[in-house]
Scaffold this motif. Structure first.
Motif, PDB file in Angstrom:
ATOM      1  N   THR A 101       0.839  -1.194   0.000  1.00 17.65           N
ATOM      2  CA  THR A 101       0.000   0.000   0.000  1.00 17.65           C
ATOM      3  C   THR A 101       0.874   1.243   0.000  1.00 17.65           C
ATOM      4  N   LYS A 102       0.218   2.416  -0.026  1.00 18.16           N
ATOM      5  CA  LYS A 102       0.972   3.673   0.034  1.00 18.16           C
ATOM      6  C   LYS A 102       1.765   3.771   1.335  1.00 18.16           C
ATOM      7  N   ALA A 103       1.193   3.225   2.420  1.00 17.66           N
ATOM      8  CA  ALA A 103       1.902   3.263   3.703  1.00 17.66           C
ATOM      9  C   ALA A 103       3.206   2.478   3.623  1.00 17.66           C
ATOM     10  N   ALA A 104       3.160   1.300   2.978  1.00 17.93           N
ATOM     11  CA  ALA A 104       4.364   0.482   2.845  1.00 17.93           C
ATOM     12  C   ALA A 104       5.374   1.138   1.920  1.00 17.93           C
ATOM     13  N   LEU A 105       4.874   1.694   0.802  1.00 17.79           N
ATOM     14  CA  LEU A 105       5.778   2.344  -0.147  1.00 17.79           C
ATOM     15  C   LEU A 105       6.486   3.538   0.490  1.00 17.79           C
ATOM     16  N   GLY A 106       5.718   4.340   1.248  1.00 18.03           N
ATOM     17  CA  GLY A 106       6.312   5.508   1.900  1.00 18.03           C
ATOM     18  C   GLY A 106       7.340   5.121   2.945  1.00 18.03           C
ATOM     19  N   PHE A 107       7.034   4.083   3.715  1.00 15.35           N
ATOM     20  CA  PHE A 107       7.979   3.632   4.738  1.00 15.35           C
ATOM     21  C   PHE A 107       9.260   3.106   4.087  1.00 15.35           C
ATOM     22  N   ALA A 108       9.116   2.278   3.039  1.00 16.50           N
ATOM     23  CA  ALA A 108      10.284   1.734   2.361  1.00 16.50           C
ATOM     24  C   ALA A 108      11.140   2.842   1.771  1.00 16.50           C
ATOM     25  N   ARG A 109      10.487   3.864   1.199  1.00 18.98           N
ATOM     26  CA  ARG A 109      11.227   4.981   0.617  1.00 18.98           C
ATOM     27  C   ARG A 109      12.021   5.715   1.706  1.00 18.98           C
ATOM     28  N   SER A 110      11.390   5.893   2.860  1.00 24.23           N
ATOM     29  CA  SER A 110      12.085   6.606   3.948  1.00 24.23           C
ATOM     30  C   SER A 110      13.295   5.836   4.457  1.00 24.23           C
ATOM     31  N   GLN A 111      13.281   4.504   4.291  1.00 21.89           N
ATOM     32  CA  GLN A 111      14.396   3.683   4.757  1.00 21.89           C
ATOM     33  C   GLN A 111      15.412   3.383   3.661  1.00 21.89           C
ATOM     34  N   GLY A 112      15.093   3.829   2.429  1.00 27.34           N
ATOM     35  CA  GLY A 112      16.031   3.645   1.331  1.00 27.34           C
ATOM     36  C   GLY A 112      16.131   2.228   0.821  1.00 27.34           C
ATOM     37  N   ILE A 113      15.037   1.467   0.911  1.00 25.32           N
ATOM     38  CA  ILE A 113      15.047   0.096   0.400  1.00 25.32           C
ATOM     39  C   ILE A 113      13.797  -0.119  -0.443  1.00 25.32           C
ATOM     40  N   PRO A 114      13.784  -1.122  -1.347  1.00 23.80           N
ATOM     41  CA  PRO A 114      12.573  -1.434  -2.123  1.00 23.80           C
ATOM     42  C   PRO A 114      11.469  -1.965  -1.221  1.00 23.80           C
ATOM     43  N   ALA A 115      10.228  -1.690  -1.588  1.00 23.83           N
ATOM     44  CA  ALA A 115       9.091  -2.137  -0.778  1.00 23.83           C
ATOM     45  C   ALA A 115       9.046  -3.652  -0.670  1.00 23.83           C
ATOM     46  N   ASP A 117      11.371  -5.597  -0.189  1.00 27.91           N
ATOM     47  CA  ASP A 117      12.327  -6.095   0.802  1.00 27.91           C
ATOM     48  C   ASP A 117      11.814  -5.971   2.229  1.00 27.91           C
ATOM     49  N   LEU A 118      10.639  -5.352   2.414  1.00 23.42           N
ATOM     50  CA  LEU A 118      10.060  -5.265   3.755  1.00 23.42           C
ATOM     51  C   LEU A 118       9.676  -6.659   4.233  1.00 23.42           C
ATOM     52  N   VAL A 119       9.835  -6.911   5.534  1.00 27.45           N
ATOM     53  CA  VAL A 119       9.564  -8.225   6.114  1.00 27.45           C
ATOM     54  C   VAL A 119       8.506  -8.077   7.203  1.00 27.45           C
ATOM     55  N   ALA A 120       7.504  -8.958   7.192  1.00 24.36           N
ATOM     56  CA  ALA A 120       6.469  -8.966   8.228  1.00 24.36           C
ATOM     57  C   ALA A 120       6.937  -9.823   9.399  1.00 24.36           C
ATOM     58  N   LYS A 121       6.825  -9.255  10.624  1.00 27.12           N
ATOM     59  CA  LYS A 121       7.256  -9.994  11.811  1.00 27.12           C
ATOM     60  C   LYS A 121       6.232  -9.808  12.917  1.00 27.12           C
ATOM     61  N   ALA A 122       6.069 -10.863  13.734  1.00 21.09           N
ATOM     62  CA  ALA A 122       5.136 -10.808  14.854  1.00 21.09           C
ATOM     63  C   ALA A 122       5.761 -10.027  16.006  1.00 21.09           C
ATOM     64  N   THR A 123       4.948  -9.178  16.651  1.00 23.97           N
ATOM     65  CA  THR A 123       5.369  -8.428  17.841  1.00 23.97           C
ATOM     66  C   THR A 123       4.291  -8.568  18.908  1.00 23.97           C
ATOM     67  N   ASP A 124       4.543  -7.984  20.069  1.00 29.02           N
ATOM     68  CA  ASP A 124       3.540  -8.025  21.142  1.00 29.02           C
ATOM     69  C   ASP A 124       2.258  -7.313  20.742  1.00 29.02           C
ATOM     70  N   ARG A 125       2.347  -6.403  19.779  1.00 26.23           N
ATOM     71  CA  ARG A 125       1.173  -5.631  19.354  1.00 26.23           C
ATOM     72  C   ARG A 125       0.544  -6.177  18.078  1.00 26.23           C
ATOM     73  N   PHE A 130       8.820  -4.624   8.801  1.00 23.98           N
ATOM     74  CA  PHE A 130      10.132  -4.171   9.248  1.00 23.98           C
ATOM     75  C   PHE A 130      11.050  -3.960   8.042  1.00 23.98           C
ATOM     76  N   ALA A 131      11.863  -2.913   8.145  1.00 28.92           N
ATOM     77  CA  ALA A 131      12.953  -2.720   7.189  1.00 28.92           C
ATOM     78  C   ALA A 131      14.225  -3.239   7.844  1.00 28.92           C
ATOM     79  N   ILE A 132      14.826  -4.261   7.228  1.00 26.20           N
ATOM     80  CA  ILE A 132      16.050  -4.851   7.766  1.00 26.20           C
ATOM     81  C   ILE A 132      17.213  -4.352   6.911  1.00 26.20           C
ATOM     82  N   LYS A 133      18.084  -3.570   7.563  1.00 26.43           N
ATOM     83  CA  LYS A 133      19.155  -2.909   6.817  1.00 26.43           C
ATOM     84  C   LYS A 133      20.510  -3.285   7.384  1.00 26.43           C
ATOM     85  N   THR A 134      21.469  -3.383   6.502  1.00 30.15           N
ATOM     86  CA  THR A 134      22.850  -3.621   6.906  1.00 30.15           C
ATOM     87  C   THR A 134      23.607  -2.297   6.850  1.00 30.15           C
ATOM     88  N   ILE A 135      24.148  -1.917   7.993  1.00 25.24           N
ATOM     89  CA  ILE A 135      24.931  -0.684   8.069  1.00 25.24           C
ATOM     90  C   ILE A 135      26.396  -1.057   7.954  1.00 25.24           C
TER      91      ILE A 135
END
Length: 708
Positions: A101-115, A117-125, A130-135
């Motif tokens: 969605t636009k939310a995913a595209l915007g988030f991926a753009r802000s992190q500098g990675i293709p949409a 490459d985003l990974v879905a992960k379970a959290t307490d909420r 998630f954007a997983i990046k190598t620095i």
């Protein structure tokens, strides 16, 4: 500061190096230096940690014209790291067709990675993207070059200003920046000044640049010492202290001015202690006046003889070599003579007017806008002093305290306090003694400001304590009524100090006084004086004072949970609160502590929601264990109440645990409390509530204790 040889370096090519920073500037005020260095050292350590750069140690030193930080053992490179940045929820990031969605595209753009490459992960909420990046690894020198400008900009000072770059506010103009990592400069620019490898010597004894070859604190200190700069603050302080002690010993005196020593240490770079003299005629002045003229106006050390009395000598610390000091000594003698001449003039002029006349002039001095004049405050203090003296049972000191309260602020309008503001109270005492007033009254006038600081002593006399309590209570009530509540670190009216002062006076003198009653009386008097509605409530004032009480004991090592347990009981008497706290602190190390806590905790838990009457009808008992519990409690209650009434809280705690723990546990094992019959249920709950309140309502609510 002490620097140890670096250990644990790998063999061969070093994987770590040291960092050295010197911020050179115009002379900083002495009081600015230590807080600024402390804050910068912490922020630098945090910045290195955030970049994955551990270090072996970090130390600092200073002179008035430089802040120096040395970090030993930083890795030359940051590690390659993988970071996970949480984005939008999966349901908002992926549409029904499985497309971003636009939310995913915007988030991926802000992190500098293709949409994709985003990974879905379970959290307490729930599931999130998630954007997983190598620095990649970076050179530590580059990390420092990037971080240092913002870290230096963020150094806090009480007052800052800018000269060239409006975005850089600093206490004094920057002049140079030495920054080295190993043997390489850390390149950055600030306020038009480029960093490099040069320091600077004493501005008068050895001006000019000094080049430092590498990040070696020993090299820097040695080169500065050769240029007449003793940059190691501990060494500089030690030299001054040794020479001052040696000079004082020649007259039979001893050293006592720690605060002045710290201040003078931060005023010079090449210290030389000189001894000067002044006319003995000025010793007719009160010693506090002479000493204040030396210390506060000139930063001189007063000289006392073996009996503790001032002699007509002083010690000053010059920022020159000894060969250049003769003219400096003569100049300091002339300046001090002028100060003492003024002090004697003010003393003689003020003595022509009695304190009562000075007190009448307070009608023209505004205290706080909306709270009238200082004369109005004095009248409230007199009423409060009488109330506090009667409440504390200090009847013999009552009249002295009321008289002292009436004269306590009179010296504010004297010439002497106008020249030496820190002597308020002290000047009032000296004038009162010179007029022949009772020594107890004169002493209370000086003591009513005490304790001025955390390290200051509390008043030593009954009249002084009562007058001080009256002054501080009125200050607190007045400020809160005007809405002048402290926020953050800002406390311009010293309300935290006033609160702690009240606490210390009562506790250290083992007074029996209702603090809430004192403040309520002060609140009533202030309420009658203010023209508008109070801008804060009395409950806010009490919460503020209780928070200071909690912090006061916490700072002295008392357990936070025992503190909260004692504070859950109404604090009618601060001395009694102290005794309860001491008793529970001792009890916590006794064998019966676990039984005591469990007994109070279990009785609290089961009656948490019970608000019915505390009346027990033995005719409603159906089980032998509840009858036994009731009979044991009733048979021991008189002794328990007697011990509590007498303040024997440790003995009461022991009795409560030893007599009630076992029958109470048996009761809970054999009796079901929440039966269907409402009369039986309420009867059992009332019994348990009575047992709980017999202790938690009078000594401490141990349900708040943190169990190990």
């Amino acid at each position: 500061i002490s620097f140890q040889p670096l250990s644990g370096r790998p063999q061969g090519e070093a994987l770590m190096d040291d960092f050295l920073l010197e911020i050179g500037c115009e002379e900083l005020p002495a009081s600015y230096i230590a807080p600024a260095l402390d804050a910068f050292q912490k922020s630098l350590a945090e910045a290195l940690a955030c970049e994955g750069l551990p270090f072996e140690s970090i130390t600092s030193t200073s002179t008035p014209r430089r802040l120096v930080v040395f970090v030993r053992g930083i890795p030359k490179k940051t590690p390659e790291r993988t970071v996970e940045v949480a984005g939008p929820p999966e349901r908002a990031a992926i549409d029904d067709a499985g497309r971003p969605t636009k939310a995913a595209l915007g988030f991926a753009r802000s992190q500098g990675i293709p949409a994709e490459d985003l990974v879905a992960k379970a959290t307490d909420r729930g599931r999130y993207m998630f954007a997983i990046k190598t620095i990649p690894a970076r050179l530590a020198r580059d990390v420092l070059a990037e971080a240092l400008p913002s870290l230096i900009r963020a150094i806090p000072f009480p007052k800052s200003m800018y000269w060239h770059d409006p975005s850089l506010r600093f206490a004094r103009p920057l002049r140079r920046l030495l920054a080295l990592f190993g043997d390489e400069p850390v390149d950055f620019e600030l306020d038009g000044i480029k960093s490099g490898r040069t320091s600077e010597g004493h501005p008068f004894l050895c001006p000019g640049p000094l080049e430092v070859s590498r990040a070696d604190i020993t090299e820097l200190l040695e080169k500065l010492r050769n240029a007449y700069v003793m940059a190691d603050r501990c060494e500089r302080r030690g030299k001054i202290l040794d020479e001052v002690r040696e000079a004082l010993a020649r007259h039979g005196g001893s050293f006592a001015e720690e605060a002045l020593l710290d201040e003078v240490t931060d005023l010079v770079e090449w210290p030389e202690v000189l001894e000067g003299s002044f006319s003995a005629d000025y010793l007719v002045l009160p010693e506090d006046v002479v000493a204040t003229a030396m210390m506060e106006h000139q930063r001189y050390f007063p000289v006392r003889d073996g009996t503790g009395h001032l002699v007509n000598r002083f010690l000053t610390v010059a920022n020159r070599t000894r060969e250049q000091c003769e003219g400096i000594r003569e100049g300091n003698e002339r300046v001090l003579a002028a100060r003492l001449y003024d002090a004697r003039f003010f003393w003689e002029a003020d003595r022509k007017t009695r304190l009562e006349e000075f007190a009448r002039r307070l009608d023209g001095v505004v205290y706080l806008a909306g709270l009238g004049t200082v004369a109005d405050k004095v009248e409230r203090m007199k009423l409060l002093a009488r109330w506090a003296g009667e409440a504390a049972g200090e009847r013999e000191a009552l009249d002295d305290a009321v008289e002292a309260a009436g004269l306590s602020k009179a010296d504010l309008v004297t010439e002497m306090v106008g020249e030496f503001p820190s002597l308020q109270g002290v000047v009032g005492r000296e004038y009162a003694l010179a007029e022949g007033k009772d020594r107890a009254v004169a002493t209370a006038i000086a003591e009513h400001y005490m304790p001025r600081t955390l390290s200051d002593k509390a008043p030593a006399t009954p009249a002084g304590r009562i007058t001080a309590l009256a002054d501080k209570a009125d200050t607190l009530a007045g400020a809160f009524a005007m809405g002048l509540v402290p926020s953050g670190s800002q406390d311009p009216y010293g309300l935290r100090r006033a609160s702690v002062g009240i606490i210390r006076i009562i506790i250290e003198a083992s007074m029996s006084l209702d603090v809430e009653g004192l403040l309520k009386r002060a609140w009533q008097l202030v309420g009658a004086a203010v023209s508008d509605q109070p801008k804060a409530s009395f409950d806010e004032l009490m919460a503020f004072v209780k928070e200071r009480l909690y912090q006061y004991y916490l700072d002295r090592g008392y357990r936070h949970d025992i503190l909260k347990a004692c504070m859950a009981v109404p604090i009618d008497d601060l001395g009694d609160f102290h005794r309860r706290l001491e008793a529970l602190t001792v009890a916590a190390a006794e064998e019966f502590w676990a039984d005591l806590v469990t007994t109070v905790e279990r009785t609290f838990n089961i009656t948490r929601g019970y608000n019915g009457p505390l009346e027990v009808d033995p005719e409603l008992f159906t089980e032998e264990s509840e009858r036994q519990l009731y009979e044991i409690f009733m048979s021991e209650r008189r002794e328990l109440d007697k011990l509590i009434d007498e303040g024997e809280y440790l003995a009461a705690s022991r009795l409560y645990a030893h007599t009630l723990a076992e029958p109470l546990h048996r009761f809970f094992d054999e009796v079901y409390v929440n039966v269907e019959d409402p009369r039986v249920r309420s009867n059992r709950l009332a019994l348990i509530k009575m047992i709980n309140l017999a202790y938690s309502g009078r000594i401490g609510d141990l349900a708040l204790i943190v169990r190990e």
